[in-house]
Design an enzyme around this catalytic site. Structure first.
Site, PDB file in Angstrom:
ATOM      1  CG  HIS A 170      10.431 -23.829  12.941  1.00 59.81           C
ATOM      2  ND1 HIS A 170      10.495 -23.568  14.292  1.00 59.81           N
ATOM      3  CD2 HIS A 170      11.596 -24.441  12.623  1.00 59.81           C
ATOM      4  CE1 HIS A 170      11.655 -24.005  14.759  1.00 59.81           C
ATOM      5  NE2 HIS A 170      12.344 -24.531  13.763  1.00 59.81           N
ATOM      6  CB  CYS A 172       0.863  -2.232   4.818  1.00 56.49           C
ATOM      7  SG  CYS A 172       0.675  -3.085   6.396  1.00 56.49           S
ATOM      8  CG  ASP A 198      -0.334   0.260   2.527  1.00 57.15           C
ATOM      9  OD1 ASP A 198       0.917   0.342   2.620  1.00 57.15           O
ATOM     10  OD2 ASP A 198      -1.092   0.382   3.522  1.00 57.15           O
ATOM     11  CB  THR A 222       2.508  -1.951  11.063  1.00 59.83           C
ATOM     12  OG1 THR A 222       1.276  -2.545  10.622  1.00 59.83           O
ATOM     13  CG2 THR A 222       2.274  -0.569  11.654  1.00 59.83           C
ATOM     14  CG  HIS A 254       8.861 -27.672  11.581  1.00 57.98           C
ATOM     15  ND1 HIS A 254       8.438 -27.084  12.751  1.00 57.98           N
ATOM     16  CD2 HIS A 254      10.162 -27.968  11.756  1.00 57.98           C
ATOM     17  CE1 HIS A 254       9.456 -27.011  13.605  1.00 57.98           C
ATOM     18  NE2 HIS A 254      10.513 -27.554  13.015  1.00 57.98           N
TER      19      HIS A 254
END
Length: 143
Positions: A98, A65, A8, A67, A133
């Protein structure tokens, strides 16, 4: 290898740097936008990146974005996407080892440029461990 990138407005500057970094590594980049710092809605770009990975148009994806939180949530709405928001090199390593993260999320306003490139490189250069995993990522993919 082809990597889809999307952001964004809050992640635009970092996305552009990640794109350059990937190309310097000889990786083909599919830029899904945005293409400026004009305000846009992050869910559109997170979804587009997730869909590009799941359709096979790209092998992996990187979303950005402000954050990394919102766009990672959006990418994870696409069935089969395992997007990890990484804020450290250790998180990037573990996201791949993992969780076999097929999309990496970064925060454009919260991650320094040099650290972001280290995170990208670590994520790309780390192999999925499989084993116990594999069972867990299989459960995620069934959701």
């Amino acid at each position: 290898m082809k990597i889809a990138v999307a952001s964004d407005h809050g992640g635009f500057a970092l996305k552009e740097e990640v794109k350059k970094h990937l190309m310097e590594r000889g990786i083909e980049v599919l830029d899904l936008g945005t293409h400026s710092e004009d305000s846009v809605d992050y869910p559109i770009y997170g979804k587009a990146c997730g869909e590009a990975v799941m359709s096979g148009k790209a092998d992996l994806g990187v979303v950005v974005c402000g954050t990394g939180i919102g766009i990672s949530i959006a990418a994870n709405k696409v069935k089969g996407i395992r997007c990890g928001l990484c804020t450290s090199v250790e998180m990037a390593r573990l996201a791949k080892q993992h969780n076999n993260a097929n999309v990496l999320a970064l925060g454009g306003r919260t991650t320094e440029m040099d650290l972001a490139m280290e995170i990208v490189d670590t994520w790309l250069d780390t192999e999925f461990e499989g084993g116990r995993h594999q069972r867990r990522t299989g459960l995620l993919d069934q959701m």
